[in-house]
Motif scaffolding. Structure first.
Motif, PDB file in Angstrom:
ATOM      1  N   LEU A 153       0.035  -0.161   3.877  1.00 39.75           N
ATOM      2  CA  LEU A 153       1.225  -0.928   3.126  1.00 39.75           C
ATOM      3  C   LEU A 153       1.068  -2.252   3.341  1.00 39.75           C
ATOM      4  O   LEU A 153       1.164  -3.121   2.101  1.00 39.75           O
ATOM      5  CB  LEU A 153       2.490   0.000   3.255  1.00 39.75           C
ATOM      6  N   LEU A 154       1.169  -2.576   4.482  1.00 39.15           N
ATOM      7  CA  LEU A 154       1.105  -3.940   4.817  1.00 39.15           C
ATOM      8  C   LEU A 154      -0.078  -4.758   4.272  1.00 39.15           C
ATOM      9  O   LEU A 154       0.239  -5.846   3.620  1.00 39.15           O
ATOM     10  CB  LEU A 154       1.072  -4.241   6.353  1.00 39.15           C
ATOM     11  N   HIS A 157       0.458  -5.280   0.494  1.00 39.88           N
ATOM     12  CA  HIS A 157       1.455  -6.407   0.704  1.00 39.88           C
ATOM     13  C   HIS A 157       0.869  -7.839   0.576  1.00 39.88           C
ATOM     14  O   HIS A 157       1.106  -9.011  -0.304  1.00 39.88           O
ATOM     15  CB  HIS A 157       2.725  -6.310   1.622  1.00 39.88           C
ATOM     16  N   LEU A 158       0.145  -8.097   1.613  1.00 38.27           N
ATOM     17  CA  LEU A 158      -0.667  -9.398   1.903  1.00 38.27           C
ATOM     18  C   LEU A 158      -1.901  -9.557   0.804  1.00 38.27           C
ATOM     19  O   LEU A 158      -1.775 -10.623   0.080  1.00 38.27           O
ATOM     20  CB  LEU A 158      -1.652  -9.108   2.994  1.00 38.27           C
ATOM     21  N   GLY A 160      -1.220  -8.643  -2.289  1.00 34.49           N
ATOM     22  CA  GLY A 160      -0.294  -9.090  -3.499  1.00 34.49           C
ATOM     23  C   GLY A 160      -0.073 -10.478  -3.466  1.00 34.49           C
ATOM     24  O   GLY A 160      -0.149 -11.367  -4.412  1.00 34.49           O
ATOM     25  N   LEU A 161       0.372 -10.957  -2.217  1.00 39.13           N
ATOM     26  CA  LEU A 161       0.665 -12.305  -1.942  1.00 39.13           C
ATOM     27  C   LEU A 161      -0.576 -13.119  -2.286  1.00 39.13           C
ATOM     28  O   LEU A 161      -0.400 -14.354  -2.907  1.00 39.13           O
ATOM     29  CB  LEU A 161       1.153 -12.471  -0.380  1.00 39.13           C
ATOM     30  N   SER A 177       5.905 -17.234   4.842  1.00 44.63           N
ATOM     31  CA  SER A 177       6.133 -15.832   4.611  1.00 44.63           C
ATOM     32  C   SER A 177       6.155 -14.706   5.931  1.00 44.63           C
ATOM     33  O   SER A 177       6.369 -13.733   5.954  1.00 44.63           O
ATOM     34  CB  SER A 177       5.708 -15.231   3.326  1.00 44.63           C
ATOM     35  N   LEU A 181       7.847 -11.202   7.191  1.00 44.89           N
ATOM     36  CA  LEU A 181       7.142 -10.049   6.687  1.00 44.89           C
ATOM     37  C   LEU A 181       7.025  -9.077   7.844  1.00 44.89           C
ATOM     38  O   LEU A 181       6.887  -8.064   8.134  1.00 44.89           O
ATOM     39  CB  LEU A 181       5.708 -10.299   6.449  1.00 44.89           C
ATOM     40  N   TYR A 185       8.243  -5.404   8.419  1.00 42.18           N
ATOM     41  CA  TYR A 185       7.706  -4.309   8.919  1.00 42.18           C
ATOM     42  C   TYR A 185       7.901  -3.363  10.384  1.00 42.18           C
ATOM     43  O   TYR A 185       7.668  -2.302  10.498  1.00 42.18           O
ATOM     44  CB  TYR A 185       6.077  -4.560   8.962  1.00 42.18           C
ATOM     45  N   GLN A 188      10.858  -1.583   9.144  1.00 45.45           N
ATOM     46  CA  GLN A 188      10.671  -0.479   8.764  1.00 45.45           C
ATOM     47  C   GLN A 188      10.234   0.623   9.696  1.00 45.45           C
ATOM     48  O   GLN A 188      10.445   1.892   9.537  1.00 45.45           O
ATOM     49  CB  GLN A 188       9.237  -0.906   7.530  1.00 45.45           C
TER      50      GLN A 188
END
Length: 213
Positions: A153-154, A157-158, A160-161, A177, A181, A185, A188
């Motif tokens: 998932l991380l 996310h990365l 996407g950035l 960021s 982040l 996490y 989470q």
């Protein structure tokens, strides 16, 4: 006739790679040919083939640049043993998000990841290399996360950035960021642990209730 030195060849090779990278960012991998790359820098197709024997070799060289950039970002952390410290996750995220260099590889890597082919072709081996690199990166982040299962998932996310930055939808300076982040996490992971604990407690209570006369 002027003699071309090794330095001249290196400069020309770098120009070809820069041209290919820029065109791929602008048009997409499948819309870029060797002719396009050569034309953009005033060279002939034959001159480009003097440095790269095929389009696949040119793309492979671009992928080598991407792999080297990612490796260089994380290497200092490994050398310092930062992977064992409490700030290791944030340091790794800062290393990935710092500057603009990694965003320039997004178009190439994305096209290779999305490539689908029923038979072997010039892009299939490159796609396999990308998949191996992604898995190595996932393993690296899994070792840094309190909950290793969040590594995939991380990475998404990365990605996407970096993708938003490559399309000029996010500002430069993404490393700002990293702290947020890392907190997200780590939070989470704590939440997942709490939920697991609650499920365990609920199961224990159910067993106790069932076994109580």
């Amino acid at each position: 006739m002027a003699r071309h030195t090794r330095d001249d060849a290196a400069v020309t090779r770098a120009r070809i790679l820069a041209s290919a990278q820029q065109l791929i960012r602008q048009r997409g991998l499948h819309c870029v040919t060797v002719d396009d790359v050569a034309r953009a820098i005033g060279m002939t197709r034959g001159a480009v083939y003097g440095h790269f024997r095929s389009r696949a070799e040119l793309l492979g060289a671009l992928l080598c640049c991407a792999e080297a950039d990612f490796t260089a970002r994380l290497a200092p952390l490994v050398q310092r043993g930062a992977g064992t410290g409490p700030d290791a996750l944030e340091q790794a995220l800062q290393a990935i998000l710092h500057g603009d260099e990694l965003a320039r590889h997004v178009s190439l890597v994305a096209a290779l990841l999305q490539h689908k082919c029923g038979a072997a072709c010039e892009l299939c081996p490159l796609r396999e290399r990308v998949l191996r690199g992604v898995e190595a990166l996932r393993v690296t982040f899994a070792m840094l996360l309190p909950a290793p299962g969040l590594a995939g998932l991380l990475l998404a996310h990365l990605w996407g950035l970096l993708g938003a930055h490559a399309m000029h939808l996010a500002p430069a300076g993404l490393s700002g960021s990293a702290a947020a982040l890392a907190r997200l996490y780590r939070g989470q992971a704590a939440l997942s642990a709490a939920r697991a604990c609650c499920r365990s407690d609920t199961t224990s209570h159910a067993i106790l209730m069932r076994d109580t006369p």
